[in-house]
Design a protein around this motif. Structure first.
Motif, PDB file in Angstrom:
ATOM      1  N   ALA A   6       0.850  -1.223  -0.121  1.00  0.00           N
ATOM      2  CA  ALA A   6       0.096   0.015  -0.097  1.00  0.00           C
ATOM      3  C   ALA A   6       0.801   1.255   0.052  1.00  0.00           C
ATOM      4  O   ALA A   6       0.272   2.396  -0.461  1.00  0.00           O
ATOM      5  N   GLY A   7       2.185   1.203   0.608  1.00  0.00           N
ATOM      6  CA  GLY A   7       2.799   2.484   1.046  1.00  0.00           C
ATOM      7  C   GLY A   7       3.698   2.826  -0.439  1.00  0.00           C
ATOM      8  O   GLY A   7       3.389   4.190  -0.668  1.00  0.00           O
ATOM      9  N   MET A   8       4.266   2.043  -1.288  1.00  0.00           N
ATOM     10  CA  MET A   8       4.879   2.575  -2.434  1.00  0.00           C
ATOM     11  C   MET A   8       5.219   1.748  -3.137  1.00  0.00           C
ATOM     12  O   MET A   8       6.180   1.612  -4.169  1.00  0.00           O
ATOM     13  N   GLY A   9       4.693   0.417  -3.490  1.00  0.00           N
ATOM     14  CA  GLY A   9       5.070  -0.710  -4.182  1.00  0.00           C
ATOM     15  C   GLY A   9       5.368  -0.176  -5.710  1.00  0.00           C
ATOM     16  O   GLY A   9       6.178  -0.682  -6.302  1.00  0.00           O
ATOM     17  N   ILE A  10       4.115   0.420  -5.923  1.00  0.00           N
ATOM     18  CA  ILE A  10       4.173   0.976  -7.593  1.00  0.00           C
ATOM     19  C   ILE A  10       5.289   1.715  -7.901  1.00  0.00           C
ATOM     20  O   ILE A  10       5.753   1.844  -9.054  1.00  0.00           O
ATOM     21  N   ALA A  29       3.917   7.231   9.024  1.00  0.00           N
ATOM     22  CA  ALA A  29       3.929   7.051  10.408  1.00  0.00           C
ATOM     23  C   ALA A  29       3.156   7.892  11.193  1.00  0.00           C
ATOM     24  O   ALA A  29       2.390   7.769  12.268  1.00  0.00           O
ATOM     25  N   VAL A  30       3.443   9.144  11.056  1.00  0.00           N
ATOM     26  CA  VAL A  30       2.791  10.231  11.997  1.00  0.00           C
ATOM     27  C   VAL A  30       1.361  10.124  11.438  1.00  0.00           C
ATOM     28  O   VAL A  30       0.561  10.252  12.567  1.00  0.00           O
ATOM     29  N   LEU A  31       0.689  10.014  10.609  1.00  0.00           N
ATOM     30  CA  LEU A  31      -0.749  10.071  10.572  1.00  0.00           C
ATOM     31  C   LEU A  31      -1.266   8.733  11.102  1.00  0.00           C
ATOM     32  O   LEU A  31      -2.279   8.654  11.618  1.00  0.00           O
ATOM     33  N   GLY A  32      -0.510   7.806  10.658  1.00  0.00           N
ATOM     34  CA  GLY A  32      -0.818   6.258  11.049  1.00  0.00           C
ATOM     35  C   GLY A  32      -0.999   6.330  12.685  1.00  0.00           C
ATOM     36  O   GLY A  32      -2.028   5.762  13.144  1.00  0.00           O
ATOM     37  N   LEU A  33       0.127   6.790  13.217  1.00  0.00           N
ATOM     38  CA  LEU A  33      -0.020   6.788  14.878  1.00  0.00           C
ATOM     39  C   LEU A  33      -1.235   7.804  15.226  1.00  0.00           C
ATOM     40  O   LEU A  33      -2.019   7.393  16.047  1.00  0.00           O
ATOM     41  N   GLN A  78     -12.861   6.947  13.414  1.00  0.00           N
ATOM     42  CA  GLN A  78     -11.350   6.646  12.551  1.00  0.00           C
ATOM     43  C   GLN A  78     -11.472   7.955  11.468  1.00  0.00           C
ATOM     44  O   GLN A  78     -11.658   7.591  10.127  1.00  0.00           O
ATOM     45  N   LEU A  79     -11.356   8.926  11.923  1.00  0.00           N
ATOM     46  CA  LEU A  79     -11.288  10.286  11.006  1.00  0.00           C
ATOM     47  C   LEU A  79     -10.052  11.003  11.431  1.00  0.00           C
ATOM     48  O   LEU A  79      -9.534  11.130  12.327  1.00  0.00           O
ATOM     49  N   ILE A  80      -9.290  11.533  10.439  1.00  0.00           N
ATOM     50  CA  ILE A  80      -8.384  12.534  10.553  1.00  0.00           C
ATOM     51  C   ILE A  80      -8.596  13.754  11.133  1.00  0.00           C
ATOM     52  O   ILE A  80      -7.912  14.091  12.440  1.00  0.00           O
ATOM     53  N   PHE A  99      -4.540   8.015   3.227  1.00  0.00           N
ATOM     54  CA  PHE A  99      -4.948   6.558   2.851  1.00  0.00           C
ATOM     55  C   PHE A  99      -3.847   5.564   3.251  1.00  0.00           C
ATOM     56  O   PHE A  99      -4.313   4.423   3.726  1.00  0.00           O
ATOM     57  N   VAL A 100      -2.781   5.926   3.139  1.00  0.00           N
ATOM     58  CA  VAL A 100      -1.596   5.090   3.719  1.00  0.00           C
ATOM     59  C   VAL A 100      -1.621   4.825   5.360  1.00  0.00           C
ATOM     60  O   VAL A 100      -1.579   3.641   5.838  1.00  0.00           O
ATOM     61  N   GLY A 101      -1.762   6.148   5.770  1.00  0.00           N
ATOM     62  CA  GLY A 101      -1.886   6.322   7.294  1.00  0.00           C
ATOM     63  C   GLY A 101      -2.890   5.627   7.794  1.00  0.00           C
ATOM     64  O   GLY A 101      -2.730   4.823   8.923  1.00  0.00           O
ATOM     65  N   MET A 102      -3.935   5.855   7.464  1.00  0.00           N
ATOM     66  CA  MET A 102      -5.283   5.206   7.973  1.00  0.00           C
ATOM     67  C   MET A 102      -5.246   3.666   7.753  1.00  0.00           C
ATOM     68  O   MET A 102      -5.706   2.885   8.578  1.00  0.00           O
TER      69      MET A 102
END
Length: 580
Positions: A119-123, A173-177, A190-192, A355-358
């Motif tokens: 999800a993070g950067m594969g493409i 990481a900042v947003l995911g945390l 589960q909202l920013i 979207f990656v962080g969430m």
């Protein structure tokens, strides 16, 4: 001052919020957040289809102004996110779990890493794996090294590591945390916007200002995932031409590719995380490992192995210089380089952050902050180092040998140029196209689900029609990005991505302050602080009363040694008695 803690929260299990506070039930659409974002986004697609020239001119003019006046903000913010996330991990806050104390992780560690990596950067790794190191070798950043020289190899690898390791994953990481901690630990939606409750107060974070935050997150997510779709379409189209499946590159083929990819990721998204994303991520991890092993074995193996320690050393040595690059010292040439590479990457990562962080928060329940940061930053950064050493090293080795995989400098062609000089060219090209497609599908379906979550008040299971709507709109925006870029389609992707990410950069900066304030007030931290304070007071009292010869005891309050226990607990932290 407003308090976000509801009466009785965490009382039955000190230090955590009860699971009942986690939002459940039927998804309810926030028609303001959804409606405003949808109308503006659809208008953008219509504008691009009806008047491509005017949209292209407006985007370029806006981009030029932003790069000149606020490009520095991206440079400073990205490094700030690295410092902040690492500080959280190594500090006393690193022991705080994302959930109730004692919660077990939902996914096995291997699947967890595979999902977050895809999800993070594969493409991006597929698109730039060979292209970026080779490009920096042929055309190094201004003022660094002579083109195609030995020092240019070090510069190329260090610059690539700078763009693909600590910085992007720290942003995620900042947003995911913030989301994971607030949702699973504090019981918030589960909202920013909900992650801003410590900074704004609960009332403001759910009011107009909170909705504005969620709208900006939706825009960033839409344009970030559309950029990825555009890159994937470019590379798949080039792969089909190299394989002889199509005669020439055209806008029609690009649009058809986008349509097919969009249908695929929408179908995957509505199948759910466990069945869709996890399954695709595990398949892609195996395919990517096989491809990397193949290139490593048939490529310049010794040269690749030598690049690994060299890349780490030069990256660490030049970190400060790379983080401080700006037009103030490099002039117009440096401004152009930053716009094409560094600032584009920071904008792309930031636009992916919602979207990656969430998504990372969604799959990381039960892990501590320290585990989360280590998993989200260190592991993918290590994999990126190995990936770029293999593909970048192979590309640079071929260029030094006179095979010229650089060609005309087209990033989407370089990977296939490299494979054309290796055995089993036709098979490896098909594998690359499959990897690009699956990497995008596994990332974009996560984006569609997250956009649905933002549109439906934080629901972890947004309605299917909502997921389908955002998926289709992502395809439309990607098509517009490619069309307005014309012959240089990548330029159109870069321009729109930067513009869409800027407002959310400010949101992420403020989010760091909100998260820092939140963890300082965590019940576990309060218990640790109170325990240290009580113990210190008890030791001081013992030293003062008994000249250092004492022992501490725990007993019910209101009793003396040998007496019957009373009720309650002592409020005298200095209570002690002499030793024999």
């Amino acid at each position: 001052m407003e308090s976000d803690r509801e009466p009785g929260v965490g009382d039955e299990y000190p230090g955590t919020e009860p699971a009942s506070l986690v939002q459940r039930g039927r998804a309810r659409t926030d028609w303001i957040v959804y409606g405003v974002t949808a109308v503006i986004s659809v208008a953008f697609v219509i504008w691009g289809g009806a008047s491509t020239g005017s949209l292209s001119s407006a985007a370029q003019a806006t981009l030029d102004w932003l790069l000149k006046n606020v490009g520095w903000l991206f440079v400073l913010a990205a490094t700030g996110f690295v410092v902040f996330s690492l500080w959280l991990a190594v500090s006393r806050y690193g022991r705080i779990p994302l959930g109730r104390e004692g919660d077990e992780p939902e996914f096995r560690t291997v699947s967890w890493i595979a999902m977050m990596f895809s999800a993070g950067m594969g493409i991006g790794l597929m698109f730039f794996g060979a292209a970026e190191p080779l490009t920096h070798y042929v055309l190094p950043p201004p003022g660094t090294a002579a083109p195609r020289s030995e020092p240019a190899i070090e510069t190329a690898m260090a610059t690539t590591m700078f763009h693909w390791t600590l910085h992007p994953w720290s942003i995620y990481a900042v947003l995911g945390l913030a989301i994971g901690y607030g949702h699973y630990r504090r019981g918030r939606d589960q909202l920013i916007s909900s992650a801003f409750a410590p900074l704004l107060g609960k009332r403001r974070s759910t009011g107009p200002l909170g909705r504005l935050i969620d709208i900006l997150a939706l825009f960033a997510t839409l344009f970030g995932s559309a950029a990825s779709l555009g890159l994937g379409a470019l590379q798949i189209q080039t792969g089909m031409q190299e394989a002889g499946w199509i005669g020439s590159l055209s806008t029609t083929v690009l649009v058809l590719t986008i349509v097919v990819l969009t249908i695929c990721f929408v179908v995957s998204a509505v199948s759910g995380i466990a069945r869709g994303i996890q399954w695709l991520s595990n398949i892609n991890m195996v395919l990517a490992a096989v491809l990397a092993a193949f290139v490593f074995v048939v490529g310049p193996t010794v040269f690749i192995l030598e690049l690994l320690p060299t890349s780490i050393g030069v990256y660490i040595q030049n970190f400060g210089g790379m983080a401080s690059r700006s037009g103030a010292t490099g002039g117009r040439a440096m401004e152009k380089f930053l716009a094409s590479w560094t600032i584009f990457y920071w904008a792309w990562w930031i636009s992916w952050a919602p979207f990656v962080g969430m998504f990372l928060a969604r799959i990381s329940r039960g892990r501590t902050i320290r585990q989360f940061v280590a998993g989200v930053i260190i592991v993918p950064s290590t994999v990126s180092l190995v990936w770029f050493a293999i593909f970048g090293g192979t590309a640079i080795g071929q260029q030094r040998a006179g095979r010229n995989p650089y060609g005309n400098g087209s990033e989407e062609q370089i990977t296939f140029n490299v494979l054309s000089h290796l055995p089993w060219e036709s098979v490896s090209e098909v594998v690359v196209m499959a990897l690009v497609a699956i990497f995008f599908v596994s990332g974009a379906d996560a984006a569609s689900i997250v956009m649905g979550t933002l549109s439906q008040r934080g629901s972890t299971s947004p309605a299917r029609w909502m997921v389908i709507f955002w998926g289709a709109l992502t395809g439309g925006v990607a098509a517009v990005m490619l069309v307005i870029g014309g012959d240089k389609a990548l330029n159109g992707i870069q321009n729109i991505t930067f513009i869409g990410a800027l407002p959310f950069t400010i949101v992420l900066i403020l989010l760091c302050f909100s998260l820092a304030k939140d963890v300082r007030d965590d019940p576990m931290v309060r218990r640790q602080s109170k325990g240290a304070e009580v113990l210190e007071d008890a030791v001081v009292a013992g030293v003062q009363r008994h000249r250092g010869e004492f022992e501490l005891q725990i007993r019910p309050s209101g009793t003396q040694p040998g007496a019957e226990p009373g009720t309650g607990f002592t409020d005298d932290p200095g209570r002690s008695r002499p030793t024999d």
